[in-house]
Design a protein around this motif. Structure first.
Motif, PDB file in Angstrom:
ATOM      1  N   GLY A 179       0.791  -1.231   0.000  1.00 45.49           N
ATOM      2  CA  GLY A 179       0.000   0.000   0.000  1.00 45.49           C
ATOM      3  C   GLY A 179       0.817   1.271   0.000  1.00 45.49           C
ATOM      4  O   GLY A 179       0.328   2.322   0.426  1.00 45.49           O
ATOM      5  N   THR A 180       2.069   1.211  -0.477  1.00 44.19           N
ATOM      6  CA  THR A 180       2.899   2.415  -0.541  1.00 44.19           C
ATOM      7  C   THR A 180       2.322   3.380  -1.577  1.00 44.19           C
ATOM      8  O   THR A 180       2.034   2.969  -2.709  1.00 44.19           O
ATOM      9  N   ARG A 184      -4.044   2.065  -6.724  1.00 46.03           N
ATOM     10  CA  ARG A 184      -4.889   3.253  -6.702  1.00 46.03           C
ATOM     11  C   ARG A 184      -4.076   4.496  -6.363  1.00 46.03           C
ATOM     12  O   ARG A 184      -3.315   4.514  -5.395  1.00 46.03           O
ATOM     13  N   SER A 185      -4.265   5.536  -7.157  1.00 49.82           N
ATOM     14  CA  SER A 185      -3.600   6.800  -6.882  1.00 49.82           C
ATOM     15  C   SER A 185      -4.179   7.892  -7.783  1.00 49.82           C
ATOM     16  O   SER A 185      -4.485   7.630  -8.955  1.00 49.82           O
ATOM     17  N   PRO A 186      -4.304   9.117  -7.282  1.00 48.54           N
ATOM     18  CA  PRO A 186      -4.707  10.221  -8.165  1.00 48.54           C
ATOM     19  C   PRO A 186      -3.680  10.499  -9.257  1.00 48.54           C
ATOM     20  O   PRO A 186      -3.992  11.147 -10.254  1.00 48.54           O
ATOM     21  N   LEU A 187      -2.459   9.975  -9.075  1.00 52.30           N
ATOM     22  CA  LEU A 187      -1.414  10.164 -10.082  1.00 52.30           C
ATOM     23  C   LEU A 187      -1.582   9.209 -11.262  1.00 52.30           C
ATOM     24  O   LEU A 187      -0.793   9.248 -12.205  1.00 52.30           O
ATOM     25  N   ARG A 216      -9.038   6.339 -11.407  1.00 49.00           N
ATOM     26  CA  ARG A 216      -7.658   6.479 -10.936  1.00 49.00           C
ATOM     27  C   ARG A 216      -7.180   5.217 -10.223  1.00 49.00           C
ATOM     28  O   ARG A 216      -6.398   5.277  -9.284  1.00 49.00           O
ATOM     29  N   ASN A 217      -7.693   4.074 -10.663  1.00 46.35           N
ATOM     30  CA  ASN A 217      -7.232   2.803 -10.106  1.00 46.35           C
ATOM     31  C   ASN A 217      -7.158   1.769 -11.215  1.00 46.35           C
ATOM     32  O   ASN A 217      -7.765   1.926 -12.278  1.00 46.35           O
ATOM     33  N   GLU A 275       5.471   9.355  -8.035  1.00 47.08           N
ATOM     34  CA  GLU A 275       5.595  10.073  -9.296  1.00 47.08           C
ATOM     35  C   GLU A 275       4.349   9.865 -10.156  1.00 47.08           C
ATOM     36  O   GLU A 275       3.735   8.796 -10.142  1.00 47.08           O
ATOM     37  N   ARG A 276       4.012  10.893 -10.918  1.00 44.37           N
ATOM     38  CA  ARG A 276       2.893  10.774 -11.838  1.00 44.37           C
ATOM     39  C   ARG A 276       3.175   9.704 -12.875  1.00 44.37           C
ATOM     40  O   ARG A 276       4.301   9.547 -13.338  1.00 44.37           O
TER      41      ARG A 276
END
Length: 394
Positions: A124-125, A165-168, A149-150, A129-130
């Motif tokens: 879960g790190t 999962r990340s907004p990036l 975003r996943n 970076e985008r």
């Protein structure tokens, strides 16, 4: 809905309409010069490859996604893209293909392996970076993965599907051309379409809904209700295909900014434990989950806190049935009748048995989607839901 703080995110650019695939070359060329092309097993990427070359983009590597995207496949794609010095990723296919491409683009710019970043069974790190520029081109009207975003990946060792999962990870561009869905066979149109409908309904009834997710969810429910039967009956029905593409897009935007619920909470472990298409799982779980939620809320509405979940189910029933007097029970009945009419198989057809219920329920409780359900269902209630889906009793 109270005016509590919220945010709404989406890809920087969404391109929608018949024939918009023709713009793919120029779009990808604005983001990079060497592309990793991700496609499904049907090998439909040839027109896209030609468009890329005509725009001066080298299709430097090709990754085929034969089924559910696994962590091993994503690692293979990352290695392939790095060897070919790819600076942009473009995926043409259904939700599995798009999720694979999304995950590859994320790990192209972040070190390590998928398990470093996966939720539930991974470390879960957060991504630092985008992701590399990613263009998503869906060929089914179902998951809405082009705007989320996943990326849902199968972890084979744990027999579960979980999200990176990340907004990036938001795609740089979502290119939605309904013409790409015209040749999708009726059974896939049915199951993916019911997944799209579920992804409009669950964010609509979750306590995490916002005024903006409400708007897109309502639009998606209305369009799917009117178009899905027609799209299954006649794949060349242009208006129905367009409406389903819009509904899928709405579902993706809604789930990316609110939450899902027990339908997708179950679908994650089921997809890891059985050879069960995601759309079929959602299609058969949808009516039993609605019925369980409504019954639980009626027995004790305080289980939903201050959220007006019953009123929202009533509104959903009106949107689905077109009947201004419809109530929540009518939504469950309508959804069960639709799954039957479209020939969705029971989960038993894929090897799910009543004896599997305790293990699946335990796994589903850990799924992130379960956190969005409008009421916390007991193990007994969840078991009843799953048994209904196994035997295809809505």
């Amino acid at each position: 809905m109270s005016a509590r703080p919220f945010e709404f995110t989406s890809p920087p650019r969404i391109v929608f309409g018949e024939g918009t695939l023709a713009q793919a070359g120029g779009i990808v060329a604005s983001l990079g010069t060497r592309a990793l092309v991700v496609e499904g097993s049907s090998g439909r990427a040839a027109p896209l490859v030609a468009l890329l070359r005509a725009a001066g983009v080298e299709p430097a590597a090709l990754l085929r996604v034969p089924g559910e995207p696994t962590t091993a496949l994503v690692e293979e794609g990352v290695a392939l893209a790095r060897r070919a010095r790819c600076d942009v990723v473009v995926a043409l296919g259904g939700g599995s293909v798009i999720d694979a491409g999304k995950a590859v683009s994320a790990l192209l710019t972040n070190p390590g392996e998928p398990l470093d970043y996966l939720e539930v069974v991974g470390r879960g790190t957060p991504l630092a970076e985008r992701a590399a520029p990613f263009v998503a081109i869906p060929t089914t009207a179902g998951t809405g993965a082009e705007v989320t975003r996943n990326a849902v990946l199968l972890v084979e060792s744990a027999r579960v599907k979980v999200s990176l999962r990340s907004p990036l990870m938001l795609p740089a561009v979502a290119l939605v051309d309904p013409e790409l869905t015209y040749t999708v066979p009726p059974d896939v149109t049915a199951s993916t379409g019911l997944d799209a409908l579920a992804q409009c309904l669950e964010p609509f009834v979750t306590p995490h809904a916002t005024p903006l997710t409400d708007a897109v969810a309502r639009e998606g429910l209305r369009r799917a209700a009117g178009a899905l039967r027609r799209a299954v009956a006649d794949g060349a029905d242009v208006a129905a295909r367009r409406d389903m593409a819009v509904a899928s897009l709405c579902g993706g935007l809604a789930l990316a900014n609110a939450k899902l619920g027990a339908v997708h909470g179950f679908a994650a472990p089921l997809g890891g434990m059985f050879p069960l298409p995601h759309g079929v799982a959602c299609a058969r779980l949808l009516a039993p989950v609605v019925r369980a939620n409504v019954n639980a809320l009626r027995r004790d509405e305080t289980r939903a806190g201050t959220h007006d979940a019953l009123a929202r189910y009533d509104e959903a029933a009106r949107l689905l049935t077109g009947d201004p007097g419809a109530r929540a029970d009518d939504a469950a009945a309508w959804l069960a009748d639709l799954a039957d009419a479209l020939g969705i198989p029971p989960l038993a057809a894929y090897g799910v048995a009543p004896s599997d219920v305790p293990e699946v329920v335990a796994q589903a409780r850990r799924a992130s989607s379960m956190q969005g359900n409008p009421v916390v269902l007991t193990d007994v209630e969840l078991g009843d839901v799953l048994r209904a889906a196994v035997g295809a009793r809505g």
